[in-house]
Design an enzyme around this catalytic site. Structure first.
Site, PDB file in Angstrom:
ATOM      1  N   GLU A  79      -1.505  16.770  -5.126  1.00  0.00           N
ATOM      2  CA  GLU A  79      -2.072  17.917  -4.422  1.00  0.00           C
ATOM      3  C   GLU A  79      -2.171  17.662  -2.916  1.00  0.00           C
ATOM      4  O   GLU A  79      -1.878  18.549  -2.103  1.00  0.00           O
ATOM      5  CB  GLU A  79      -3.450  18.258  -4.980  1.00  0.00           C
ATOM      6  CG  GLU A  79      -3.455  18.705  -6.435  1.00  0.00           C
ATOM      7  CD  GLU A  79      -3.448  17.546  -7.425  1.00  0.00           C
ATOM      8  OE1 GLU A  79      -3.471  17.822  -8.640  1.00  0.00           O
ATOM      9  OE2 GLU A  79      -3.427  16.379  -6.995  1.00  0.00           O
ATOM     10  N   MET A  83       1.994   0.888  -4.246  1.00  0.00           N
ATOM     11  CA  MET A  83       1.712   2.262  -3.857  1.00  0.00           C
ATOM     12  C   MET A  83       2.653   2.693  -2.727  1.00  0.00           C
ATOM     13  O   MET A  83       2.977   1.905  -1.835  1.00  0.00           O
ATOM     14  CB  MET A  83       0.260   2.393  -3.377  1.00  0.00           C
ATOM     15  CG  MET A  83      -0.775   2.125  -4.470  1.00  0.00           C
ATOM     16  SD  MET A  83      -0.638   3.261  -5.870  1.00  0.00           S
ATOM     17  CE  MET A  83      -0.869   4.826  -5.026  1.00  0.00           C
ATOM     18  N   GLY A  84       3.074   3.944  -2.785  1.00  0.00           N
ATOM     19  CA  GLY A  84       3.802   4.545  -1.672  1.00  0.00           C
ATOM     20  C   GLY A  84       5.258   4.152  -1.560  1.00  0.00           C
ATOM     21  O   GLY A  84       5.862   4.374  -0.510  1.00  0.00           O
ATOM     22  N   GLU A  85       5.840   3.605  -2.635  1.00  0.00           N
ATOM     23  CA  GLU A  85       7.238   3.175  -2.550  1.00  0.00           C
ATOM     24  C   GLU A  85       8.184   3.935  -3.482  1.00  0.00           C
ATOM     25  O   GLU A  85       9.335   3.544  -3.642  1.00  0.00           O
ATOM     26  CB  GLU A  85       7.361   1.675  -2.813  1.00  0.00           C
ATOM     27  CG  GLU A  85       6.819   0.809  -1.686  1.00  0.00           C
ATOM     28  CD  GLU A  85       7.344  -0.613  -1.747  1.00  0.00           C
ATOM     29  OE1 GLU A  85       7.931  -1.069  -0.754  1.00  0.00           O
ATOM     30  OE2 GLU A  85       7.153  -1.261  -2.798  1.00  0.00           O
ATOM     31  N   PRO A  87       4.976   2.798 -13.144  1.00  0.00           N
ATOM     32  CA  PRO A  87       3.899   3.415 -13.924  1.00  0.00           C
ATOM     33  C   PRO A  87       3.038   4.326 -13.058  1.00  0.00           C
ATOM     34  O   PRO A  87       2.851   4.081 -11.863  1.00  0.00           O
ATOM     35  CB  PRO A  87       3.096   2.216 -14.430  1.00  0.00           C
ATOM     36  CG  PRO A  87       3.378   1.119 -13.445  1.00  0.00           C
ATOM     37  CD  PRO A  87       4.785   1.351 -12.976  1.00  0.00           C
ATOM     38  N   ARG A  88       2.532   5.365 -13.676  1.00  0.00           N
ATOM     39  CA  ARG A  88       1.656   6.286 -12.940  1.00  0.00           C
ATOM     40  C   ARG A  88       0.434   5.553 -12.406  1.00  0.00           C
ATOM     41  O   ARG A  88      -0.031   5.837 -11.310  1.00  0.00           O
ATOM     42  CB  ARG A  88       1.240   7.434 -13.856  1.00  0.00           C
ATOM     43  CG  ARG A  88       0.386   8.503 -13.178  1.00  0.00           C
ATOM     44  CD  ARG A  88       1.180   9.231 -12.122  1.00  0.00           C
ATOM     45  NE  ARG A  88       0.428  10.331 -11.519  1.00  0.00           N
ATOM     46  CZ  ARG A  88       0.913  11.120 -10.561  1.00  0.00           C
ATOM     47  NH1 ARG A  88       2.138  10.916 -10.105  1.00  0.00           N
ATOM     48  NH2 ARG A  88       0.189  12.081 -10.062  1.00  0.00           N
ATOM     49  N   ASN A 147       5.777  15.596 -10.872  1.00  0.00           N
ATOM     50  CA  ASN A 147       6.514  16.465  -9.962  1.00  0.00           C
ATOM     51  C   ASN A 147       7.988  16.065  -9.797  1.00  0.00           C
ATOM     52  O   ASN A 147       8.289  15.095  -9.115  1.00  0.00           O
ATOM     53  CB  ASN A 147       5.805  16.437  -8.598  1.00  0.00           C
ATOM     54  CG  ASN A 147       6.440  17.368  -7.598  1.00  0.00           C
ATOM     55  OD1 ASN A 147       7.304  18.164  -7.936  1.00  0.00           O
ATOM     56  ND2 ASN A 147       6.012  17.273  -6.350  1.00  0.00           N
ATOM     57  N   PRO A 148       8.937  16.847 -10.342  1.00  0.00           N
ATOM     58  CA  PRO A 148      10.351  16.522 -10.160  1.00  0.00           C
ATOM     59  C   PRO A 148      10.897  16.910  -8.794  1.00  0.00           C
ATOM     60  O   PRO A 148      12.038  16.574  -8.462  1.00  0.00           O
ATOM     61  CB  PRO A 148      11.035  17.335 -11.266  1.00  0.00           C
ATOM     62  CG  PRO A 148      10.164  18.536 -11.413  1.00  0.00           C
ATOM     63  CD  PRO A 148       8.748  18.049 -11.182  1.00  0.00           C
TER      64      PRO A 148
END
Length: 430
Positions: A66, A310-312, A269-270, A336-337
């Site tokens: 979001e 994170m962020g990669e 992984p999420r 989100n695709p």
């Protein structure tokens, strides 16, 4: 405004009683790594910085997805001369926004929906407009903002069929909340129709802000280094996976590896804290795993590379020509695709559980940008076909770019809907 329905009055009374227990609750979450202990005060409405002078827009998104979708709106509002306060509720989103927000915008954690905390928060920040993203309908935030006369807008609003049926059982409550928004700007005509049927008096369908998101960034040097490490190996990525999917992904690897020597499977992984258990799972399957967080590389002997930083994702999407979107082989609802789609570098594969992004996946499927599979066997067959067909991958990536371009423009339409209010703020600015 009419009297509150009983359900909302009960909620208000119950949450008012929770205030004294909040410090212990937040401390327990901090011990589990779910709160930033240094910023716990923000979760109780205590600001960690002064309010800047001038008009201020408060934008709220629940988490990473979001908040990323709000970035184009943040940039437009800052250019318009507003200060922008963006709130989220997760550590991952806070860390990301610290890096991605433009000058003139800043992040705070959203307060718990306790009346005293919300009043403290609003008393300090005194926003001139509140933009709530998607379906973050916190009753005390809505009611306290309305009490202060702050215009409320629901942006990038979505209401799935599942959520719609659930809310129908509490129609007076949802109707009372939605009626307090100056406008609800929905992602699709179907979302707009459901919001209208639940009692939102002013609804517009403007499209999905996620199609206007900037492409996920990546350091070109890291992309070059990772591409060099992988070299000519066949590679695919399972992105944003959830428990129950990693087992299926490693099974797919075992099925395909004899036919594609050197096959590399990347699992992102999420929730990165699951990396250790995924590595153990791979080991039990006789596969060698390496973890990005440990500085390990996907060298020739590595079967499964766990992208637990994170962020990669922008980096890994750029080096893997096939992306399986996680949360779709288990009933999570999918992720989100558009993120890999906008990069135009990978074919997208997904399972049947896509209720979080029904319209987006349908658009990608319809345009030939994505393949839908029913189960792990279907995933293995789809990934295998794509690994053998570079032309098909290139056609799918072109289709994804086309779909994203075709469905963009929601930011501009949202700004047009906000224009009357923004113009009044312009008039008040010295």
């Amino acid at each position: 405004m009419t009297a509150l329905p009983l359900g909302l009055r009960a909620y208000r009374a119950a949450t008012a009683l929770l205030g004294p227990a909040a410090p212990a609750f937040l401390e327990a979450r901090a011990r589990k790594g779910k709160e930033d202990r240094a910023r716990i005060g923000e979760r109780m409405g205590r600001a960690s910085r002064p309010r800047p002078p001038g008009p201020l827009a408060w934008l709220h998104g629940a988490s990473v997805g979001e908040s990323l979708s709000l970035l184009p709106l943040v940039e437009r509002l800052v250019k318009r001369g507003l200060n922008v306060l963006l709130t989220t509720g997760t550590l991952a989103s806070a860390e990301l926004m610290q890096r991605r927000l433009p000058p003139g915008a800043f992040h705070q954690f959203v307060p718990l929906d306790v009346p005293a905390f919300v009043r403290r928060f609003l008393g300090h920040w005194r926003p001139d407009i509140v933009l709530v993203c998607e379906s973050e309908l916190w009753p005390n935030v809505i009611l306290e903002a309305e009490r202060r006369g702050v215009p409320l807008f629901l942006v990038n609003a979505r209401m799935s069929e599942r959520s719609f049926r659930r809310w129908l059982r509490a129609a007076p409550v949802i109707g009372a909340l939605l009626s307090r928004f100056a406008m609800c700007l929905a992602q699709s005509d179907a979302d707009a129709d459901r919001l209208l049927r639940l009692g939102a008096p002013r609804v517009g369908s403007v499209g999905n802000l996620k199609f206007d998101m900037p492409p996920l960034p990546a350091d070109p040097l890291k992309v070059s280094a990772m591409s060099g490490t992988i070299a000519s190996r066949p590679v695919w990525i399972a992105a944003s996976t959830h428990p129950g999917e990693d087992e299926l992904v490693t099974a797919v690897h075992r099925t395909l590896a004899p036919h594609y020597p050197g096959l590399l499977t990347i699992i992102a992984p999420r929730h990165v804290q699951r990396a250790g258990e995924i590595a153990e799972l791979a080991k039990e399957e006789g596969l060698r795993a390496a973890l990005r967080s440990r500085g390990e590389e996907p060298g020739p002997g590595v079967d499964v590379y766990i992208a637990d930083t994170m962020g990669e994702l922008g980096l890994f999407f750029r080096v893997a020509p096939i992306v399986f979107m996680g949360g779709t082989l288990t009933p999570v609802g999918g992720h989100n695709p558009i993120e890999p789609g906008k990069l135009g570098v990978a074919a997208i594969v997904h399972g049947p559980h896509v209720h979080n992004f029904v319209d987006v996946f349908a658009a990608f499927d319809r345009d030939g940008a994505a393949l839908a599979v029913a189960d792990a066997q279907g995933l293995a067959e789809a990934v295998g076909r794509l690994l053998s067909d570079g032309a098909r991958i290139r056609a799918m990536t072109r289709a994804a770019t086309h779909t994203c371009d075709k469905l963009g423009g929601a930011v501009e339409r949202t700004m047009q809907a906000l224009e009357p209010l923004l113009a009044s703020l312009d008039a008040r600015t010295p």
